[in-house]
Design a protein around this motif. Structure first.
Motif, PDB file in Angstrom:
ATOM      1  N   UNK A  30       0.814  -1.221   0.000  1.00 21.93           N
ATOM      2  CA  UNK A  30       0.000   0.000   0.000  1.00 21.93           C
ATOM      3  C   UNK A  30       0.845   1.267   0.000  1.00 21.93           C
ATOM      4  N   UNK A  31       2.099   1.182   0.419  1.00 23.50           N
ATOM      5  CA  UNK A  31       2.948   2.367   0.467  1.00 23.50           C
ATOM      6  C   UNK A  31       3.901   2.466  -0.720  1.00 23.50           C
ATOM      7  N   UNK A  32       3.790   1.546  -1.661  1.00 24.14           N
ATOM      8  CA  UNK A  32       4.681   1.545  -2.829  1.00 24.14           C
ATOM      9  C   UNK A  32       4.034   2.237  -4.017  1.00 24.14           C
ATOM     10  N   UNK A  33       4.870   2.925  -4.789  1.00 23.49           N
ATOM     11  CA  UNK A  33       4.429   3.397  -6.100  1.00 23.49           C
ATOM     12  C   UNK A  33       4.623   2.247  -7.078  1.00 23.49           C
ATOM     13  N   UNK A  34       3.627   2.011  -7.896  1.00 19.72           N
ATOM     14  CA  UNK A  34       3.674   0.880  -8.819  1.00 19.72           C
ATOM     15  C   UNK A  34       3.669   1.383 -10.254  1.00 19.72           C
ATOM     16  N   UNK A  35       4.426   0.705 -11.092  1.00 20.48           N
ATOM     17  CA  UNK A  35       4.608   1.112 -12.481  1.00 20.48           C
ATOM     18  C   UNK A  35       4.442  -0.078 -13.422  1.00 20.48           C
ATOM     19  N   UNK A  36       4.067   0.257 -14.644  1.00 21.20           N
ATOM     20  CA  UNK A  36       4.165  -0.672 -15.767  1.00 21.20           C
ATOM     21  C   UNK A  36       5.096  -0.046 -16.802  1.00 21.20           C
ATOM     22  N   UNK A  37       6.028  -0.864 -17.281  1.00 23.70           N
ATOM     23  CA  UNK A  37       6.920  -0.497 -18.370  1.00 23.70           C
ATOM     24  C   UNK A  37       6.766  -1.551 -19.465  1.00 23.70           C
ATOM     25  N   UNK A  38       7.281  -1.248 -20.648  1.00 22.03           N
ATOM     26  CA  UNK A  38       7.291  -2.241 -21.725  1.00 22.03           C
ATOM     27  C   UNK A  38       8.568  -2.103 -22.537  1.00 22.03           C
ATOM     28  N   UNK A  39       8.941  -3.226 -23.133  1.00 24.35           N
ATOM     29  CA  UNK A  39      10.172  -3.254 -23.926  1.00 24.35           C
ATOM     30  C   UNK A  39       9.958  -4.120 -25.162  1.00 24.35           C
ATOM     31  N   UNK A  40      10.178  -3.500 -26.319  1.00 22.33           N
ATOM     32  CA  UNK A  40      10.123  -4.226 -27.590  1.00 22.33           C
ATOM     33  C   UNK A  40      11.523  -4.702 -27.929  1.00 22.33           C
ATOM     34  N   UNK A  41      11.625  -5.692 -28.822  1.00 18.29           N
ATOM     35  CA  UNK A  41      12.957  -6.184 -29.202  1.00 18.29           C
ATOM     36  C   UNK A  41      13.843  -5.064 -29.720  1.00 18.29           C
ATOM     37  N   UNK A  90       2.832  -4.335 -29.013  1.00 21.05           N
ATOM     38  CA  UNK A  90       3.540  -5.594 -28.809  1.00 21.05           C
ATOM     39  C   UNK A  90       4.852  -5.352 -28.070  1.00 21.05           C
ATOM     40  N   UNK A  91       5.045  -6.061 -26.960  1.00 18.39           N
ATOM     41  CA  UNK A  91       6.228  -5.872 -26.127  1.00 18.39           C
ATOM     42  C   UNK A  91       6.168  -6.838 -24.952  1.00 18.39           C
ATOM     43  N   UNK A  92       7.270  -6.916 -24.234  1.00 17.62           N
ATOM     44  CA  UNK A  92       7.254  -7.543 -22.919  1.00 17.62           C
ATOM     45  C   UNK A  92       6.906  -6.452 -21.914  1.00 17.62           C
ATOM     46  N   UNK A  93       5.903  -6.711 -21.098  1.00 15.46           N
ATOM     47  CA  UNK A  93       5.433  -5.742 -20.116  1.00 15.46           C
ATOM     48  C   UNK A  93       5.969  -6.126 -18.738  1.00 15.46           C
ATOM     49  N   UNK A  94       6.558  -5.128 -18.081  1.00 14.34           N
ATOM     50  CA  UNK A  94       7.180  -5.332 -16.775  1.00 14.34           C
ATOM     51  C   UNK A  94       6.477  -4.502 -15.712  1.00 14.34           C
ATOM     52  N   UNK A 109       5.869 -10.108 -18.822  1.00 12.02           N
ATOM     53  CA  UNK A 109       4.892 -10.946 -19.506  1.00 12.02           C
ATOM     54  C   UNK A 109       4.744 -10.447 -20.936  1.00 12.02           C
ATOM     55  N   UNK A 110       4.739 -11.371 -21.887  1.00 13.53           N
ATOM     56  CA  UNK A 110       4.723 -10.998 -23.309  1.00 13.53           C
ATOM     57  C   UNK A 110       3.309 -10.662 -23.759  1.00 13.53           C
ATOM     58  N   UNK A 111       3.181  -9.553 -24.443  1.00 14.79           N
ATOM     59  CA  UNK A 111       1.933  -9.161 -25.103  1.00 14.79           C
ATOM     60  C   UNK A 111       2.224  -9.042 -26.592  1.00 14.79           C
ATOM     61  N   UNK A 112       1.466  -9.780 -27.384  1.00 15.27           N
ATOM     62  CA  UNK A 112       1.622  -9.738 -28.838  1.00 15.27           C
ATOM     63  C   UNK A 112       0.285  -9.366 -29.460  1.00 15.27           C
ATOM     64  N   UNK A 113       0.291  -8.299 -30.242  1.00 18.76           N
ATOM     65  CA  UNK A 113      -0.925  -7.834 -30.915  1.00 18.76           C
ATOM     66  C   UNK A 113      -0.729  -8.072 -32.407  1.00 18.76           C
ATOM     67  N   UNK A 114      -1.474  -9.022 -32.929  1.00 18.96           N
ATOM     68  CA  UNK A 114      -1.287  -9.408 -34.326  1.00 18.96           C
ATOM     69  C   UNK A 114      -2.537 -10.111 -34.837  1.00 18.96           C
ATOM     70  N   UNK A 115      -2.789  -9.925 -36.131  1.00 20.47           N
ATOM     71  CA  UNK A 115      -3.900 -10.634 -36.753  1.00 20.47           C
ATOM     72  C   UNK A 115      -3.422 -11.922 -37.400  1.00 20.47           C
TER      73      UNK A 115
END
Length: 115
Positions: A30-41, A90-94, A109-115
């Protein structure tokens, strides 16, 4: 020790949705700041969104209006709801926690957006 475990990634078509989760342990969530980042190849890790301990949120311009970050302190979990997904998402989300002056990262965790 502090541990962050992400889940919820996968393959989704353009325009679809995914919800990522990150469960934290070994810390006062509850006292932590939380973030999401992403990294593509072959690219650097980029900021996506953050939620402060107060609940205040900030987003990168590229995801504003499409992504929503939230936290559930009772479950030690931070979420990233991703709507209207695009191939460029599309990226790995951290997940990252900033707590007591230190940064802690999940494994991604990998997220891939593709048809």
């Amino acid at each position: 020790q502090v541990q962050l475990v992400e889940s919820g990634g996968g393959l989704v078509q353009p325009g679809g949705s995914l919800r990522l989760s990150c469960v934290a342990s070994g810390m006062t969530f509850s006292s932590a700041a939380m973030y999401w980042y992403r990294q593509s190849p072959e690219k650097q890790r980029n900021f996506v969104a953050t939620v402060a301990s107060s609940g205040a949120t900030t987003y990168d311009d590229s995801v504003k209006g499409r992504f929503t970050i939230s936290r559930d302190n009772a479950k030690n979990t931070v979420y990233l709801q991703m709507n209207s997904l695009k191939p460029e998402d599309t990226a790995v989300y951290y997940c990252e926690a900033f707590w007591r002056g230190y940064d802690y990262w999940g494994q991604g965790t990998q997220v891939t957006v593709s048809s």
